[in-house]
Design an enzyme around this catalytic site. Structure first.
Site, PDB file in Angstrom:
ATOM      1  N   LEU A   1       0.824  -1.205   0.000  1.00 41.07           N
ATOM      2  CA  LEU A   1       0.000   0.000   0.000  1.00 41.07           C
ATOM      3  C   LEU A   1       0.860   1.258   0.000  1.00 41.07           C
ATOM      4  O   LEU A   1       0.535   2.244   0.667  1.00 41.07           O
ATOM      5  CB  LEU A   1      -0.969   0.010   1.187  1.00 41.07           C
ATOM      6  N   CYS A   2       1.962   1.225  -0.725  1.00 43.48           N
ATOM      7  CA  CYS A   2       2.847   2.391  -0.808  1.00 43.48           C
ATOM      8  C   CYS A   2       3.260   2.635  -2.261  1.00 43.48           C
ATOM      9  O   CYS A   2       4.407   3.008  -2.525  1.00 43.48           O
ATOM     10  CB  CYS A   2       4.067   2.214   0.081  1.00 43.48           C
ATOM     11  N   GLY A   3       2.322   2.425  -3.168  1.00 39.72           N
ATOM     12  CA  GLY A   3       2.616   2.690  -4.573  1.00 39.72           C
ATOM     13  C   GLY A   3       3.658   1.729  -5.118  1.00 39.72           C
ATOM     14  O   GLY A   3       3.665   0.530  -4.827  1.00 39.72           O
TER      15      GLY A   3
END
Length: 375
Positions: free
Chosen positions: A148-150
């Site tokens: 969930l951090c690109g």
């Protein structure tokens, strides 16, 4: 007699109302029968096929489903907003840790620069400065613990994979030391030689950096590896980071001379996050007089200070990678929040149109029934 006399006058209207209700029921039955669509056959004209392929008007059941979906999107939006704020708080803590470590790093750079100036004309025979024929490289890959951090973790793994392919073409063996679960899982599935795995701490400390530095130096000083390289993410801005590769050991005397530094500070303005850069000039080397006496030889002092220097470089690298990960998570959660808002607007508009279409259809059926009765 006074109460019963008006009844015959209103009886025909009562009968007309019953006929109207009967006609409305027939109209509703016809409308519900028309709602069943017939699959067009191969002989059906193209115009009829196109009309049959048009989406039907969304009615009550689908409206309820859309309302449920809109509520789910709103809840998801709240979660992404909360995750963004949590990442921002962690960025501030990481920023405060970097600022607290600056005084020690500044004094260490002064002493190290002074010793290098004092010993620049002398040959240095130190283990950490020894150049060897490179046969085995220990690659330290710094990644994140969660997603969930690109594209943060994907970029780090891609950079490490490209560097490994480059070294393997030269016939160099590679050992991996993974910091962070994402890199460890990736390379473990591909059966790479992983010598150690260390989870990425939520807030890197000097104790963590010291233990990691001792582990890395043991591999180098024992002769198991000939060079140690760091693969990490260099923080550029809140929306951009650059995967980088640097050699940690052996050190080069020319590379020990520090250049300027730059500190990033997370700020807020009217509820919006921003970054302020503070450029720090290079620390002037400490001036050791020519007649100054040392209790130990300057070369021995330099040999004792170099592990501290490596410790500081590892701590700074892990802190910078953590800041890049949190900034990428903030950006990803902001994009997810914006997408949820846009999707909620689109679904709300579709639901309102469906409700208006249902009400309009009911009014048309009532008018059609009234017209059939009057006709």
């Amino acid at each position: 007699s006074i109460c019963r006399s008006p009844l015959p006058k209103y009886r025909p209207r009562y009968l007309d109302a019953r006929q109207m209700l009967r006609s409305m029921c027939l109209t509703l039955l016809v409308a519900s029968a028309c709602a069943f669509s017939v699959q067009p056959s191969a002989r059906t004209p193209l115009a009829s096929r196109a009309a049959a392929a048009r989406p039907a008007v969304v009615m009550g059941g689908n409206i309820r489903e859309m309302r449920t979906r809109i509520n789910s999107i709103k809840n998801t939006k709240k979660i992404t907003q909360a995750m963004k704020l949590v990442a921002a708080a962690k960025v501030r803590r990481a920023q405060d840790a970097v600022l607290r470590s600056r005084p020690f790093t500044r004094e260490l750079e002064k002493v190290l620069g002074g010793l290098i100036e004092r010993l620049k004309d002398e040959p240095l025979d130190l283990p950490l400065l020894e150049e060897r024929d490179t046969k085995t490289v220990l690659m330290v890959v710094v990644s994140g613990e969660r997603g969930l951090c690109g594209g943060y973790n994907a970029q780090i793994i891609k950079k490490a994979t490209a560097r490994m392919a480059e070294l393997e073409k030269q016939g160099i063996k590679i050992k991996l030391l993974c910091i962070g679960r994402k890199a460890n899982v990736w390379f473990k599935r591909r059966e790479r030689d992983i010598v150690n795995f260390i989870p990425t701490p939520a807030s890197p400390s000097s104790e963590f950096a010291s233990a990691l530095s001792d582990d890395i130096l043991n591999y180098f000083l024992s002769g198991e590896v000939d060079r140690v390289e760091l693969v990490y993410s260099s923080f550029i801005s809140m929306i951009n980071s650059l995967p980088s590769v640097r050699t940690l050991v052996p050190l080069s005397p020319q590379g020990l001379e520090t250049t300027g530094d730059e500190i990033f500070k997370l700020t807020t303005n009217n509820g919006k996050f921003g970054v302020e850069r503070e450029k720090l000039s290079r620390e002037a080397p400490m001036d050791f007089q020519a007649d100054m006496l040392f209790e130990q030889e300057p070369a021995q002092l330099l040999n004792a200070i170099l592990p501290l220097y490596i410790n500081g470089q590892i701590l700074r690298t892990v802190q910078e990678s953590l800041a890049s990960e949190l900034a990428a998570r903030m950006s990803a959660m902001q994009s997810a929040t914006d997408n949820a808002s846009e999707l909620g607007k689109i679904l709300t508009q579709k639901m309102n149109r469906a409700r208006q279409a249902a009400v309009t259809q009911e009014l048309l059926e009532i008018v059609a029934g009234a017209n059939s009765v009057s006709g």
